[in-house]
Design a protein around this motif. Structure first.
Motif, PDB file in Angstrom:
ATOM      1  N   PHE A   7     109.210  61.297  49.945  1.00  0.00           N
ATOM      2  CA  PHE A   7     108.024  60.462  50.133  1.00  0.00           C
ATOM      3  C   PHE A   7     106.854  60.976  49.287  1.00  0.00           C
ATOM      4  O   PHE A   7     106.173  60.208  48.623  1.00  0.00           O
ATOM      5  N   ILE A   8     106.635  62.289  49.329  1.00  0.00           N
ATOM      6  CA  ILE A   8     105.559  62.883  48.524  1.00  0.00           C
ATOM      7  C   ILE A   8     105.840  62.667  47.031  1.00  0.00           C
ATOM      8  O   ILE A   8     104.925  62.376  46.244  1.00  0.00           O
ATOM      9  N   THR A   9     107.101  62.747  46.630  1.00  0.00           N
ATOM     10  CA  THR A   9     107.472  62.521  45.232  1.00  0.00           C
ATOM     11  C   THR A   9     107.174  61.092  44.817  1.00  0.00           C
ATOM     12  O   THR A   9     106.618  60.853  43.732  1.00  0.00           O
ATOM     13  N   THR A  12     103.381  60.616  44.629  1.00  0.00           N
ATOM     14  CA  THR A  12     102.869  61.337  43.460  1.00  0.00           C
ATOM     15  C   THR A  12     103.227  60.604  42.172  1.00  0.00           C
ATOM     16  O   THR A  12     102.405  60.506  41.249  1.00  0.00           O
ATOM     17  N   MET A  13     104.421  60.061  42.085  1.00  0.00           N
ATOM     18  CA  MET A  13     104.831  59.365  40.868  1.00  0.00           C
ATOM     19  C   MET A  13     104.129  58.016  40.724  1.00  0.00           C
ATOM     20  O   MET A  13     103.837  57.581  39.613  1.00  0.00           O
ATOM     21  N   VAL A  14     103.796  57.357  41.841  1.00  0.00           N
ATOM     22  CA  VAL A  14     102.995  56.133  41.764  1.00  0.00           C
ATOM     23  C   VAL A  14     101.598  56.467  41.229  1.00  0.00           C
ATOM     24  O   VAL A  14     101.079  55.794  40.334  1.00  0.00           O
ATOM     25  N   VAL A  15     101.005  57.543  41.755  1.00  0.00           N
ATOM     26  CA  VAL A  15      99.690  57.984  41.261  1.00  0.00           C
ATOM     27  C   VAL A  15      99.798  58.413  39.794  1.00  0.00           C
ATOM     28  O   VAL A  15      98.902  58.137  38.987  1.00  0.00           O
ATOM     29  N   ASN A  64     108.824  68.273  43.316  1.00  0.00           N
ATOM     30  CA  ASN A  64     110.209  68.381  43.818  1.00  0.00           C
ATOM     31  C   ASN A  64     111.097  69.222  42.909  1.00  0.00           C
ATOM     32  O   ASN A  64     112.289  68.978  42.816  1.00  0.00           O
ATOM     33  N   GLU A  65     110.529  70.182  42.249  1.00  0.00           N
ATOM     34  CA  GLU A  65     111.255  71.126  41.401  1.00  0.00           C
ATOM     35  C   GLU A  65     111.935  70.458  40.203  1.00  0.00           C
ATOM     36  O   GLU A  65     112.934  70.932  39.702  1.00  0.00           O
ATOM     37  N   GLY A  66     111.414  69.337  39.753  1.00  0.00           N
ATOM     38  CA  GLY A  66     111.861  68.697  38.521  1.00  0.00           C
ATOM     39  C   GLY A  66     113.127  67.880  38.631  1.00  0.00           C
ATOM     40  O   GLY A  66     113.767  67.602  37.622  1.00  0.00           O
ATOM     41  N   TYR A  71     114.618  56.374  41.333  1.00  0.00           N
ATOM     42  CA  TYR A  71     113.434  55.885  42.036  1.00  0.00           C
ATOM     43  C   TYR A  71     112.149  56.519  41.496  1.00  0.00           C
ATOM     44  O   TYR A  71     111.065  55.964  41.663  1.00  0.00           O
ATOM     45  N   ILE A  72     112.263  57.682  40.840  1.00  0.00           N
ATOM     46  CA  ILE A  72     111.073  58.307  40.248  1.00  0.00           C
ATOM     47  C   ILE A  72     110.563  57.454  39.083  1.00  0.00           C
ATOM     48  O   ILE A  72     109.370  57.177  38.967  1.00  0.00           O
ATOM     49  N   PHE A  73     111.482  56.987  38.235  1.00  0.00           N
ATOM     50  CA  PHE A  73     111.096  56.117  37.129  1.00  0.00           C
ATOM     51  C   PHE A  73     110.527  54.802  37.657  1.00  0.00           C
ATOM     52  O   PHE A  73     109.548  54.274  37.120  1.00  0.00           O
TER      53      PHE A  73
END
Length: 187
Positions: A7-9, A12-15, A64-66, A71-73
């Motif tokens: 969720f935090i990832t 953070t990726m949306v921001v 998240n340690e890379g 879903y990150i993209f």
């Protein structure tokens, strides 16, 4: 990876997508100020995207340690779309206002430096040049006057002695006379 980390990832990726949109908008707005050649434009574009990729991956590494997932993209793309639809116009006005303020400050500082630094230096240099020129002109005029004052008795003596000189000696003095007449014509 836990659910809270995911969720935090995503957040953070949306921001980060919003940040990417804002930085790209700013880059495109400022690009016309510094690009004059096509090659330089492409080099700057490549550098921009490499730096942005490094920043986004660094943020992802902190969160998240890379670990890269699909879903990150998608989250970055959603953040970019959110910026384009919601914030781009307001951000564009803010960037334009900041650019205008920076340009006014730059022009003000440029004028201050021109008025208080450049113009006094130019004035002092031109004053020194004029003073040196006047001094050399005065010295040259004084030297010419001195030569006339010293030369007049020599001229009188030569005119008195000239008829008394033999013709052979006049040939050698004739060369000196040509040299003296050249000097006299330059006055």
């Amino acid at each position: 990876m836990t659910l809270s980390t995911q969720f935090i990832t995503i957040i953070t990726m949306v921001v980060s997508g919003v940040y990417l949109g804002a930085s790209y908008h700013t880059f495109k707005r400022l690009e016309r100020l510094w690009t004059s050649s096509i090659l330089w434009k492409y080099v700057l574009e490549m550098l921009f995207w490499l730096i942005q990729a490094a920043i986004l991956y660094f943020v992802l590494f902190l969160v998240n340690e890379g670990i890269l997932r699909l879903y990150i993209f998608l989250a970055v793309l959603c953040g970019y779309a959110m910026f384009k639809s919601l914030f781009e116009q307001a951000f564009g006005r803010i960037v334009d206002t900041l650019i205008r303020i920076v340009l006014h400050i730059y022009r003000f500082i440029y004028r201050i430096v021109e008025i208080f630094v450049v113009k006094p230096i130019v004035f002092i240099v031109s004053l020194v040049v004029v003073c040196i020129t006047k001094v050399f002109t005065g010295l040259y005029s004084l030297l010419l006057l001195l030569l006339k004052v010293v030369g007049w008795p020599i001229k009188v003596i030569v005119s008195i002695l000239s008829p008394l000189l033999p013709k052979n000696a006049k040939k050698y003095l004739h060369l000196f006379y040509r040299f003296y007449s050249k000097i006299k014509r330059k006055e």
